[in-house]
Motif scaffolding. Structure first.
Motif, PDB file in Angstrom:
ATOM      1  N   SER D 319       0.845  -1.197   0.000  1.00  0.00           N
ATOM      2  CA  SER D 319       0.000   0.000   0.000  1.00  0.00           C
ATOM      3  C   SER D 319       0.876   1.241   0.000  1.00  0.00           C
ATOM      4  N   GLY D 320       1.923   1.197   0.824  1.00  0.00           N
ATOM      5  CA  GLY D 320       2.824   2.338   0.886  1.00  0.00           C
ATOM      6  C   GLY D 320       3.492   2.588  -0.452  1.00  0.00           C
ATOM      7  N   GLY D 321       3.912   1.508  -1.098  1.00  0.00           N
ATOM      8  CA  GLY D 321       4.536   1.661  -2.409  1.00  0.00           C
ATOM      9  C   GLY D 321       3.580   2.268  -3.403  1.00  0.00           C
ATOM     10  N   LEU D 322       2.325   1.788  -3.376  1.00  0.00           N
ATOM     11  CA  LEU D 322       1.343   2.334  -4.310  1.00  0.00           C
ATOM     12  C   LEU D 322       1.041   3.788  -3.979  1.00  0.00           C
ATOM     13  N   PHE D 323       1.027   4.080  -2.697  1.00  0.00           N
ATOM     14  CA  PHE D 323       0.802   5.464  -2.288  1.00  0.00           C
ATOM     15  C   PHE D 323       1.950   6.334  -2.798  1.00  0.00           C
ATOM     16  N   GLN D 324       3.162   5.807  -2.655  1.00  0.00           N
ATOM     17  CA  GLN D 324       4.316   6.552  -3.135  1.00  0.00           C
ATOM     18  C   GLN D 324       4.231   6.742  -4.638  1.00  0.00           C
ATOM     19  N   PHE D 325       3.691   5.730  -5.313  1.00  0.00           N
ATOM     20  CA  PHE D 325       3.486   5.864  -6.761  1.00  0.00           C
ATOM     21  C   PHE D 325       2.579   7.054  -7.053  1.00  0.00           C
ATOM     22  N   THR D 326       1.452   7.131  -6.326  1.00  0.00           N
ATOM     23  CA  THR D 326       0.538   8.257  -6.523  1.00  0.00           C
ATOM     24  C   THR D 326       1.241   9.576  -6.215  1.00  0.00           C
ATOM     25  N   THR D 327       1.931   9.575  -5.085  1.00  0.00           N
ATOM     26  CA  THR D 327       2.665  10.781  -4.695  1.00  0.00           C
ATOM     27  C   THR D 327       3.597  11.231  -5.787  1.00  0.00           C
ATOM     28  N   HIS D 328       4.362  10.267  -6.264  1.00  0.00           N
ATOM     29  CA  HIS D 328       5.365  10.649  -7.244  1.00  0.00           C
ATOM     30  C   HIS D 328       4.726  11.080  -8.541  1.00  0.00           C
ATOM     31  N   ALA D 329       3.649  10.381  -8.937  1.00  0.00           N
ATOM     32  CA  ALA D 329       2.972  10.771 -10.172  1.00  0.00           C
ATOM     33  C   ALA D 329       2.512  12.218 -10.074  1.00  0.00           C
ATOM     34  N   LEU D 330       1.899  12.574  -8.955  1.00  0.00           N
ATOM     35  CA  LEU D 330       1.387  13.945  -8.823  1.00  0.00           C
ATOM     36  C   LEU D 330       2.529  14.941  -8.664  1.00  0.00           C
ATOM     37  N   SER D 331       3.440  14.642  -7.738  1.00  0.00           N
ATOM     38  CA  SER D 331       4.458  15.646  -7.422  1.00  0.00           C
ATOM     39  C   SER D 331       5.427  15.835  -8.573  1.00  0.00           C
ATOM     40  N   LYS D 332       5.855  14.721  -9.161  1.00  0.00           N
ATOM     41  CA  LYS D 332       6.859  14.881 -10.195  1.00  0.00           C
ATOM     42  C   LYS D 332       6.255  15.522 -11.417  1.00  0.00           C
ATOM     43  N   SER D 333       4.984  15.215 -11.738  1.00  0.00           N
ATOM     44  CA  SER D 333       4.435  15.926 -12.893  1.00  0.00           C
ATOM     45  C   SER D 333       4.290  17.400 -12.565  1.00  0.00           C
ATOM     46  N   LEU D 334       3.957  17.702 -11.326  1.00  0.00           N
ATOM     47  CA  LEU D 334       3.890  19.118 -10.933  1.00  0.00           C
ATOM     48  C   LEU D 334       5.252  19.779 -11.130  1.00  0.00           C
ATOM     49  N   LEU D 335       6.300  19.092 -10.686  1.00  0.00           N
ATOM     50  CA  LEU D 335       7.631  19.688 -10.805  1.00  0.00           C
ATOM     51  C   LEU D 335       8.006  19.908 -12.262  1.00  0.00           C
ATOM     52  N   PHE D 336       7.736  18.898 -13.085  1.00  0.00           N
ATOM     53  CA  PHE D 336       8.097  19.059 -14.494  1.00  0.00           C
ATOM     54  C   PHE D 336       7.269  20.150 -15.155  1.00  0.00           C
ATOM     55  N   LEU D 337       5.983  20.202 -14.812  1.00  0.00           N
ATOM     56  CA  LEU D 337       5.145  21.220 -15.439  1.00  0.00           C
ATOM     57  C   LEU D 337       5.595  22.611 -15.023  1.00  0.00           C
ATOM     58  N   THR D 338       5.911  22.781 -13.734  1.00  0.00           N
ATOM     59  CA  THR D 338       6.314  24.120 -13.322  1.00  0.00           C
ATOM     60  C   THR D 338       7.654  24.492 -13.941  1.00  0.00           C
ATOM     61  N   THR D 339       8.586  23.527 -13.967  1.00  0.00           N
ATOM     62  CA  THR D 339       9.867  23.887 -14.564  1.00  0.00           C
ATOM     63  C   THR D 339       9.711  24.150 -16.049  1.00  0.00           C
ATOM     64  N   GLY D 340       8.692  23.546 -16.668  1.00  0.00           N
ATOM     65  CA  GLY D 340       8.488  23.748 -18.103  1.00  0.00           C
ATOM     66  C   GLY D 340       8.479  25.219 -18.462  1.00  0.00           C
ATOM     67  N   TYR D 341       7.604  25.980 -17.818  1.00  0.00           N
ATOM     68  CA  TYR D 341       7.537  27.393 -18.175  1.00  0.00           C
ATOM     69  C   TYR D 341       8.692  28.183 -17.601  1.00  0.00           C
ATOM     70  N   MET D 342       9.241  27.713 -16.470  1.00  0.00           N
ATOM     71  CA  MET D 342      10.415  28.423 -15.949  1.00  0.00           C
ATOM     72  C   MET D 342      11.551  28.360 -16.962  1.00  0.00           C
ATOM     73  N   ILE D 343      11.759  27.153 -17.495  1.00  0.00           N
ATOM     74  CA  ILE D 343      12.828  26.996 -18.475  1.00  0.00           C
ATOM     75  C   ILE D 343      12.529  27.825 -19.709  1.00  0.00           C
ATOM     76  N   TYR D 344      11.261  27.824 -20.090  1.00  0.00           N
ATOM     77  CA  TYR D 344      10.840  28.569 -21.266  1.00  0.00           C
ATOM     78  C   TYR D 344      11.150  30.046 -21.083  1.00  0.00           C
ATOM     79  N   ARG D 345      10.855  30.564 -19.885  1.00  0.00           N
ATOM     80  CA  ARG D 345      11.086  31.985 -19.624  1.00  0.00           C
ATOM     81  C   ARG D 345      12.569  32.275 -19.445  1.00  0.00           C
ATOM     82  N   ALA D 346      13.263  31.333 -18.778  1.00  0.00           N
ATOM     83  CA  ALA D 346      14.670  31.600 -18.498  1.00  0.00           C
ATOM     84  C   ALA D 346      15.541  31.326 -19.710  1.00  0.00           C
ATOM     85  N   GLY D 347      15.051  30.456 -20.575  1.00  0.00           N
ATOM     86  CA  GLY D 347      15.819  30.158 -21.770  1.00  0.00           C
ATOM     87  C   GLY D 347      16.958  29.191 -21.550  1.00  0.00           C
TER      88      GLY D 347
END
Lengths: 614, 78, 226, 489
Positions: D319-347
């Motif tokens: 259960s913990g592993g699956l929970f971590q899967f959910t956590t990582h799916a949400l958090s890591k996509s959040l991180l990538f999405l936020t860095t997406g525009y940061m990188i775009y703006r920063a170049g």
């Protein structure tokens, strides 16, 4: 209901302040003060209440808030300091960047600390602990520059500590099936000695990091000196005391005195007291060598933590009282000193002890405050520091710990030296030219000074007021009630009567005053007289606060390097180079990558065929 | 029967080794075509005509053609 | 150094694999499902070619996936190559007249052969994939023989998509008619006749066209870019 | 009741339709993925309560399991499908404005196919069908990594392709061996025939499975494709790859190990593998100055943590592993999405280029911070309850060795904290104190980010929303007999 409302107001207020700050800064300042003051009032109202409320559940564990004498004692200290710091910040933070963020994190950190002392189970304890950690991290890094490094150091050590705590907590949970502090206390007497030792060491690491116990103190000096001054006050006077709270919690609330004293055949206590003694001596002399006022105070905080832990870890009623009282006193005078240094920095723009001096006429109220603070720090009679140190010495002597008592005494000598350095280099001596036009501290800064100075003197003269409460706390932890009156302790194990001291002090004062009177008229001696034999010296060049205690430095310097800090930096360097080496595994060559896959497959195959591992 | 199969397998192996060893990419592509062709025949003898047809048309013809076109776009030597 | 190292690893692996495989009895396949297919296949699906009945009926969903993989391949290739902008065309030496004429002559026959294969998929060896591949090889021949003539990319794409959609629609029709996706809802007919085996010929037509278009599309994209 | 087959068919047919819309309907193509994934999300959520009670078995073509293909829609499948469609939905909203260059339509079609593949893998009950969808997933990710047409992208895509196909071929051989042994491809049927005794006949396919699926699920040392692929793909794709694609590899691995083989004796090995992966990932991330590579390596570390938790092998651990899967799916996509525009703006992808972003893009920066905190496992974010569960499950085994393992895992967490905090400091407290005008990401990027932030905080405070489905998913993985019975009913 009261506890819940305290936490709701604390957390809600923090965010509300942030949101309001986007609209108007005056409104935000007002709200921040209002929230802090009203929280102080609310906590005052909760005096004497005991109770436990389950307010939520987390992963099928009830989250419990509880209030008792111990948590009230810590809560009121926390809230008072935060309130004063917030009031101090009103003028200190004016015109700086990200003030909304500053207030948010300050109040969030405060709420988390309140949560820590009010939580009745370890999950909420841990949650609040972590919120405190990261909000403090964001505030420590606030000043940029060197603060970044300080913040990094702080957060990494703090995560290591909380990971230890997490293991400890989860281990308790998996063993006892509950995390309620009261229930664990009931169950833990059945635990085996080794298990108890294991848990205690984990918690020792966790709380030791936060309270900057030697040798895991290295985060503290940079963090305290680099944080914004009002927050330094919070950091030094209460945030690190959360570790003390943790120690009390784990040593007395969870284990109980009997179990604690028997831990590892008594060796655990022995090591803890030894660590506390080292924590007193080494940082004291490190403080002596500092030229940055806040860094000096930071090292001094570590040393004082040593006193507190020493008092607590002896394991007798008197020691615990002394430790807790010293905690309370340290809250008062260290907050005062940090705020005062903050005010000086605010007015002069520097906190470098070598470039300050002679500010006594420019900032008299600040001078009085610092004087009161350092008196408390040293433990001069009629200040609260005297009482608590007295109690700690008394404990050490009564329990036959001559070496520890000696260590404490050496620490006090050092304290006198660095306190004098602090007060002299800032307020006495020659006023540098560039500080001629220094203005006194603004009113919003003076208010905290006055309140804290009053606290220091009041509880120095009437120690019975807090001691009564502390006595109740120790009684709730299973110790005997001591006979306490308003002037001190009347029991035979550690008699303390401030009246006697007061009388002796008054007599001495009168005698001194008398001799002072008859010794003739006042002669004003200019600086040139004593320093340059009456010849005019060019101003500003002969600033004799520079390299204060220089001869002594030469003597102690080789022995009082911060060895632990160097050790940790070496460790980090080694880890960084290791990580670089690990990263090079991904060299970008496809052929190598394919070899990895083949290698993995062959290892798996061999592990069965050759080694028969599974 | 066993002789046919063995010789086909040997052809396949030889083709595969040649495809790896040859430094001329065009020759390597042809060598890999040989593997597919032998495989197709092998499939036929193993009574899998469906697979044989697929292997012959896709593996031997189309894949080789794609490889050759790709080689034409880049360099012929490894 | 690296070569020696990888050689050693490979030898170890080969040895290990050999030991592993030598313990697996080959040539005695478990036929839990296979026997059932052979016994009941014709009866249940109406296709004489058991392979077809498995590919399109018992495991029709796999086939949908495989078709999608092909679709993906051409789509991905198109996506990557669409952005690469170096259309430096080499000089094309025009093929000889004999070759051109032969190609033109052969092209319709190849197409017809391909169509035959996928239409008779349920009766004789072959089917959509094979037929499609043959059609694509016809196009390949045409591209090689008459490089000037081009077919619009978009028509390939349209056929691909329509083929895929047709497959899904047939599946969904089965879902509405019989409650199962890809249910063989049409009458099975008499075995060994062209109009038998229910939806199998229909799907094979879709697949054949789709695979042909995809393969030809891939070749077209590559040639276009070279 | 909605038939779960729609979860696969809807994105698949949408992907087929998209190329047809090339003429005239070009503008609306980009709205198809959010629509379809929204539909999938609704369907998965509506199925979830029913599935927890009784798994739904769907026959395809009307043939009962060992003979035809079946879908096994259990709690585990529906959990994954929920997360897939959720992340897919959010990322597709983000992509509305983000994806501008290259073959836009083809991007959307490939994107949908990737999610089709992922959904197919988690829902199917047939090993070969799993392989087919696995291929769909892999090939679409190869294409998407290189789709921008930049040299780095194509290079890493081809590296990914070669390693991935090596892995796939190993899986295919394993399936062939198993089919040769048992004559069946249905997972339940296969599971019912596998004796608890491990002979070489089973060992070799198992090893091949672990290696093959390890490539996609980025287990060390098979994860060499990951940093290149994640860093050179567009941010939306990095989010999907990191949030979903590699986790699907873990799912497949667990399905094979737990359900088919019931191989409980390799769990300790799995733990060790997870531990090594975690440490290597965190160490590599520690010395990165490229933000996307850092996030990519951190994904490796998180995968290690998930594998580690799976290796604990108890109900709570899984259960913990699956929970971590959910956590990582949400958090890591959040991180990538936020860095997406940061990188775009920063170049630039350098961390030093992100300095001062706290002023320029305040909301995005806060979201990044929350994502990072959540990954480190700080309360009150979603990472905390998952870490809580994992730590508890390890300690509940009451073994000294496990405590050492746990200490190493937490050391990895400390390293992870160190580099994330470094980035946070760079974002907020470094750089010139210029008063740049705030140039926030567009609304279409902020909405998904805010949704993710709300989810991260919401589940972090109230993890109970997930516990029932997590528990029944873990039960499904552990209860082989129940699985076989349900599937072959």
């Amino acid at each position: 209901m009261l506890i819940q409302s305290i936490l709701i107001i604390a957390f809600g207020g923090a965010f509300l302040t942030y949101i309001l700050g986007k609209a108007s800064s005056a409104l935000r300042d007002f709200l921040a003060v209002l929230i802090s003051v009203s929280l102080t009032v609310l906590i005052f109202l909760a005096y004497g209440k005991t109770g436990e409320i389950a307010f939520a559940s987390f992963m099928n564990l009830p989250l419990v808030l509880r209030i008792n004498h111990l948590s009230w004692f810590f809560a009121i200290a926390i809230q008072t300091v935060t309130t004063l710091s917030v009031i101090f910040s009103l003028s200190y933070m004016k015109g700086k960047e990200r003030v909304d963020f500053y207030y948010l994190m300050m109040l969030l950190c405060n709420s988390a600390m309140l949560g820590i002392v009010l939580s009745g189970d370890f999950v909420s304890f841990y949650i609040f602990w972590e919120i405190m950690s990261w909000s403090a991290f964001l505030l420590i890094s606030y000043n940029r520059g060197g603060a970044l490094y300080a913040g990094m150091k702080y957060i990494v050590m703090s995560i290591i500590g909380s990971m230890c705590m997490l293991i400890g907590i989860m281990s308790l949970y998996s063993t006892y099936g509950t995390l309620n502090i009261r229930e664990i206390h009931d169950l833990i007497s059945t635990a085996s000695g080794e298990y108890l030792l294991f848990i205690s060491i984990l918690f020792l690491a966790a709380f030791g990091v936060k309270s900057a116990l030697w040798p895991i103190h290295v985060w503290l000096p940079p963090a305290h000196s680099e944080a914004p001054s009002p927050f330094s006050a919070v950091l030094s006077s209460i945030l690190i005391k959360m570790g003390i709270y943790g120690f009390v919690l784990i040593l007395y609330v969870i284990s109980g005195a009997a179990l604690y004293l028997g831990l590892g055949g008594g060796s655990f206590r022995y090591i803890l007291t030894l660590l506390a003694a080292i924590t007193i001596i080494i940082p004291t002399f490190n403080a002596l060598m500092q030229d940055d006022a806040k860094r000096l105070l930071a090292w001094s905080s570590i040393a004082q933590i040593g006193y507190i832990i020493l008092g607590i870890s002896i394991g007798t009623s008197l020691g615990l009282i002394g430790g807790l009282f010293h905690f309370f006193n340290h809250v008062a005078f260290k907050a005062l000193l940090f705020l005062a240094v903050g005010a000086i920095e605010y007015r002069t723009g520097t906190r470098d002890l070598n470039s300050l001096g002679g500010l006594i006429k420019k900032m008299p109220v600040t001078f009085i405050a610092v004087l009161a603070g350092t008196f408390g720090l040293i433990g001069i009679p009629l200040t609260n520091g005297f009482v608590s140190k007295w109690l700690i010495y008394k404990t050490l002597i009564l329990n036959n710990h001559p070496f520890l008592a000696f260590a404490a005494l050496v620490g006090t000598w050092g304290t006198i030296l660095y306190s004098y350095k602090l007060i002299h280099n800032i307020f006495l001596g020659q006023l540098p030219e560039n500080l001629e036009h220094t203005k006194p501290a603004p009113a919003s800064m003076k208010l905290p000074f006055i309140i804290l100075s009053v606290v220091i003197v009041l509880f120095g003269i009437l120690p019975g007021i807090p001691l009564k409460l502390i006595n109740l706390i120790t009684a709730s932890l299973g110790f005997d009630l001591l006979n306490i009156n308003i002037w001190g302790i009347a029991s035979e194990s550690g008699p303390l009567n401030i009246i006697n001291i007061f009388a002796a002090f008054a007599v001495a004062l009168i005698v001194v005053w008398f001799f002072f009177l008859i010794s003739g008229k006042k002669v004003v001696i200019s600086q040139d007289n004593s320093y340059a034999a009456g010849i005019d010296v060019p101003k500003g060049k002969y600033h004799y606060t520079v390299d204060f205690y220089n001869p002594m430095f030469r003597m102690i310097k080789p022995y009082f390097r911060d060895y632990m800090d160097e050790f940790y930096s070496q460790l980090v360097k080694a880890l960084a180079s290791l990580s670089d080496r690990v990263r090079r595994l991904y060299c970008g060559d496809l052929g190598v990558y394919v070899i990895y896959i083949v290698l993995f497959l062959s290892i798996l195959v061999i592990s069965k065929i050759g080694l028969n591992l599974w | 029967m066993i002789i046919i199969i063995t010789s086909l397998v040997i052809t396949m192996l030889a083709g595969a080794i040649a495809a790896c060893a040859l430094r001329d990419l065009l020759s390597a592509a042809i060598a890999s075509c040989l593997v597919s062709l032998a495989a197709a025949i092998l499939f036929y003898f193993l009574q899998a005509p469906d697979v044989a047809m697929a292997e012959a048309s896709i593996g031997a013809a189309l894949v080789t053609a794609i490889l050759v076109i790709a080689i034409r776009r880049t360099e012929r030597q490894e | 150094m690296r070569k020696i190292f990888s050689l050693i690893i490979l030898i170890i692996l080969a040895l290990g694999v050999y030991i592993c495989i030598s313990e697996i009895p080959f040539g005695k396949p478990g036929t839990a499902v296979g026997n059932y297919y052979i016994e009941k296949g014709i009866e249940e699906t109406g296709a004489v070619n058991i392979v077809t009945s498995i590919v399109l009926n018992y495991r029709g969903f796999d086939t949908l996936g495989e078709v999608t993989i092909l679709f993906l391949a051409s789509l991905g290739l198109g996506a990557i190559l669409a952005t690469v902008q170096n259309k430096t065309r080499g000089v094309i030496t025009p093929p000889s007249l004999i070759l051109t004429t032969a190609c033109r002559f052969l092209f319709p026959f190849i197409l017809m052969f391909g169509a035959y294969i996928f239409l008779h998929g349920h009766l004789t060896p072959g089917g959509g994939f094979q037929g499609g591949a043959i059609i694509a090889s016809g196009f390949l021949l045409r591209y090689l023989g008459c490089p000037q003539k081009r077919i619009r990319q978009s028509s390939f794409v349209a056929i691909e998509s329509l083929g895929g959609i047709a497959f899904i629609i047939i599946g969904l029709l089965g879902f509405t008619a019989g409650g199962f996706f890809l249910f063989n809802f049409l009458p099975k007919g008499v075995a060994n006749t062209l109009l038998s085996a229910g939806i199998i010929p229909l799907i094979y037509i879709a697949i054949g066209l789709k695979v042909g278009a995809e393969m030809a599309g891939i070749i077209d994209t590559l040639i276009e870019e070279s | 009741m909605v038939n779960p087959i729609l979860l696969i068919i809807a994105p698949l047919s949408a992907a087929f339709i998209i190329p047809l819309m090339g003429y005239g309907l070009k503008r609306i193509v980009k709205f198809i993925p959010p629509l379809v994934m929204g539909f999938n999300l609704v369907v998965s959520l509506s199925l979830a309560p029913k599935v927890i009670k009784n798994p739904i078995i769907v026959f395809l073509g009307g043939f009962p399991p060992p003979f035809g293909i079946n879908l096994y829609v259990g709690p585990l499948g529906i959990l994954f499908s929920c997360v897939i469609s959720l992340v897919g939905f959010i990322v597709s909203i983000y992509a509305l404005n983000y994806i501008k260059q290259g073959a836009e339509q083809k991007y959307h079609a490939l994107y949908l196919l990737l999610l089709t593949g992922a959904t197919g893998i988690v829902l199917t009950g047939d090993i070969f069908n799993l392989f087919v969808f696995y291929e769909i997933l892999c090939i679409s990710s190869y294409a998407l990594v290189g789709y921008t047409g930049e040299k780095a992208g194509i290079e890493s895509a081809s590296k990914y392709l070669i390693q991935g196909s090596l892995g796939s071929s190993l899986i295919l051989i394993a399936i062939a061996l198993l089919y040769g042994k048992f004559g069946t491809l249905n997972m339940a049927d296969m599971a019912s025939r596998i004796d608890s005794v491990h002979t070489m006949e089973l060992f070799f396919p198992l090893v091949l499975f672990i290696t093959g699926m390890g490539v996609e699920s980025a287990i060390f040392p098979l994860n060499a494709w990951l940093p290149d692929a994640h860093s050179s793909a567009p941010s939306t794709i990095s989010a999907i790859l990191s949030g979903i694609a590699i986790k699907i590899g873990i799912y497949a691995l667990c399905r094979v190990i737990f359900t088919i083989f019931g191989a409980t004796d390799i769990l300790q090995f799995l733990m060790l593998l997870g531990l090594v992966t975690l440490l290597v990932g965190e160490f590599s991330a520690f010395s990165q100055d490229n933000i996307k590579r850092m996030l990519a390596y951190s994904s490796t570390g998180q995968i290690g943590l998930i594998v580690f938790a799976m290796g604990v092998g108890t109900q709570y651990g899984i259960s913990g592993g699956l929970f971590q899967f959910t956590t990582h799916a949400l958090s890591k996509s959040l991180l990538f999405l936020t860095t997406g525009y940061m990188i775009y703006r920063a170049g630039s992808m350098k961390i030093s280029a992100l300095e001062g972003m706290g002023k320029k893009m305040p909301l995005t920066s806060v979201a990044f911070t929350i994502g990072a905190f959540s990954l480190i496992g700080l309360p009150p974010f979603i990472g905390f309850p998952s870490k809580f569960m994992i730590v508890y499950s390890v300690l509940a085994r009451q073994s000294g060795l496990y405590i050492v393992f746990l200490a190493l895992v937490l050391a990895g967490t400390v390293i992870e904290g160190a580099y994330f905090f470094k980035v946070i400091q760079a974002i907020y407290f470094k750089g010139e104190r210029k008063d740049d005008r705030a140039k926030e990401a567009p609304l279409s990027a902020l909405i998904p980010v805010i949704i993710l932030v709300l989810l991260i905080i919401g589940i972090g405070i109230y993890p109970k929303v997930l516990t029932s489905i997590l528990d029944s998913s873990a039960a499904e993985l552990l209860d082989r007999i129940g699985y076989i019975k349900e599937a072959l009913k």
